[in-house]
Motif scaffolding. Sequence first.
Motif, PDB file in Angstrom:
ATOM      1  N   MET A  60       8.996  -7.380   6.165  1.00 38.26           N
ATOM      2  CA  MET A  60       7.622  -7.013   6.545  1.00 38.26           C
ATOM      3  C   MET A  60       6.632  -7.856   5.747  1.00 38.26           C
ATOM      4  O   MET A  60       6.891  -8.191   4.588  1.00 38.26           O
TER       5      MET A  60
ATOM      6  N   ASP B  85       3.558  -8.900   3.398  1.00 31.84           N
ATOM      7  CA  ASP B  85       3.055  -8.285   2.173  1.00 31.84           C
ATOM      8  C   ASP B  85       1.522  -8.281   2.190  1.00 31.84           C
ATOM      9  O   ASP B  85       0.883  -9.332   2.322  1.00 31.84           O
TER      10      ASP B  85
ATOM     11  N   ALA C  28       2.090   1.774   5.852  1.00 32.86           N
ATOM     12  CA  ALA C  28       3.435   1.634   5.286  1.00 32.86           C
ATOM     13  C   ALA C  28       4.500   1.335   6.331  1.00 32.86           C
ATOM     14  O   ALA C  28       5.513   0.701   6.036  1.00 32.86           O
ATOM     15  N   ARG C  29       4.292   1.762   7.598  1.00 35.82           N
ATOM     16  CA  ARG C  29       5.295   1.501   8.641  1.00 35.82           C
ATOM     17  C   ARG C  29       5.292   0.038   9.093  1.00 35.82           C
ATOM     18  O   ARG C  29       6.264  -0.427   9.693  1.00 35.82           O
TER      19      ARG C  29
ATOM     20  N   PHE D 239       3.752  -2.751   7.062  1.00 40.64           N
ATOM     21  CA  PHE D 239       3.638  -3.768   6.021  1.00 40.64           C
ATOM     22  C   PHE D 239       4.240  -3.270   4.706  1.00 40.64           C
ATOM     23  O   PHE D 239       4.342  -2.062   4.465  1.00 40.64           O
ATOM     24  N   SER D 240       4.565  -4.246   3.879  1.00 43.90           N
ATOM     25  CA  SER D 240       4.913  -3.937   2.492  1.00 43.90           C
ATOM     26  C   SER D 240       3.648  -4.092   1.659  1.00 43.90           C
ATOM     27  O   SER D 240       2.927  -5.089   1.797  1.00 43.90           O
TER      28      SER D 240
ATOM     29  N   ALA E 143       1.817  -5.166  -1.325  1.00 41.85           N
ATOM     30  CA  ALA E 143       2.064  -6.048  -2.467  1.00 41.85           C
ATOM     31  C   ALA E 143       1.378  -5.555  -3.725  1.00 41.85           C
ATOM     32  O   ALA E 143       1.794  -5.892  -4.845  1.00 41.85           O
TER      33      ALA E 143
END
Length: 496
Positions: free
Chosen positions: A1, A3, A22-23, A25-26, A28
């Motif tokens: 995914m 960041d 959150a579903r 992307f990560s 960072a």
Amino acid sequence: MPDILLVDDDRVILEAIGKMLARHFSIAGLAANGKEALDILANAHVDAILTDISMPVMNGLELIEHVSRRYRNLPVVVLSNYDDFIFIKEAMRLGAADYLRKGDLDEESTAQTLMAVLGGEGVSAKASLQSVQRIEQQHFWQRVISGAPVSEERAFALLSGYEGQSCVFITIRFQVPPEAGMARRLSVRLAQAGDVEWMILMPDTWLMLAWRDAVSQQAIVNMRSQLLIRAISTLNECAQDAPYYILYDECTGYRQLVRHVRQTGEKLSCAFYEGYRKSAAFQDARTPRAVDEAFFTQWGEGLGECIRLQPENFSDVMEDFFRDVTAQCFFPAELLNRAYILLIKLMDIARNRTGEVPQSAEFLQIKTMALLKAVFSEVLIGAIQQGEAKPRRTEIIKAEAFIHKHYTEDLTLEQVAAVAAMSRTHFSAMFKKETGYTFVEYINHYRIERAKKHLMSENYKVYEIAGLVGISDYRYFCRLFRRYTGKQPTDYKYNI
């Protein structure tokens, strides 16, 4: 995914956005300002930045400037409020890829915007210029509809290209601002209307403009009807049961349009009186006016007297009051402020200080006359019924009647206690319990109320009115009047 770096000085907002994305992307990192964001960038992989503008230490604009120099291909999406026009414009100039309004954030649209800029579909130079121009127009119309001053030079710079053209405008006032997902669906559908501009001026106020070369009046009327039908059908489809109020008009030239949109900002507040789920022509809508203090003073006395003497008729009198208020069409915000003061006063007269009175902040958010009337009815009629359930002492009623008849005389506590056939001490305690006032407070309050009536209806000098209500010392009368009304008698007389 991918960041994503999130930057905002409000930790609650940061964590809420992080959880929302959150579903897709990560995350960072979470940074409270631009400096913290740069520190994270130096030590972590980041594919895109979502940042607020107004932050301490280093704001969002400074962050964009640093990112544009050091990380040329790193897209930045700006978070903004509805009144951040100047900052959004500067952010786009510095190289921001896109912007999102905080009030419109939802998971789907936020994720789509970030995915678009990550895929190289950010705002191009040409699109960026168009976006800035749109923001400028949006800010201009925000000021116009809110009544803020705008210069002729500014209007000319933005709208002179439309001079000589005809325009249909439609304004929508929502009773409750559409939630983000609904607002996005509405925007997409309304944008499909063709050569039409839709702008969200405030979360609850939207504006549509459609310009055409000068044509016949009938052609403009037909265009207005078509756009109005399309707008209403879209609202009914996408906004579900969200109550709204529409005003529409057609104008020739931008100067007339500016005048009408400014007046529309006031006329839209008539939704308070007329209800939502309604559309009206600009010329048919009323323009609210400032609150008339004399109106509320007179009605306050009438309603108070009804509570004291004929409580069984209070519902009918209150109906007359609200019918009269609706006819007056005061500015809703001013009306609610004055109505809250009146409600507290009437509750005091109803002698039910334990009744459920709404908090002022809650009361001032009332959106319709129907709800205001319902609040008055529930609170006051309940208070009156409770008061009726506790019969008042005959001795105190007799004492009040004696004061009302002899208030111009030099009354003493002993004298009125004798009328009530009570000892001085017992009468004093019972009188305060029954009326909410001490003996002296009651007489002073009654005298000032009588003085207000003289000031409103008769051509007496102030010192003469002091004598008429039983106060021989003019200076003391003025001090007393100010204590109970907040104004000097002369100021009260000439402001009613």
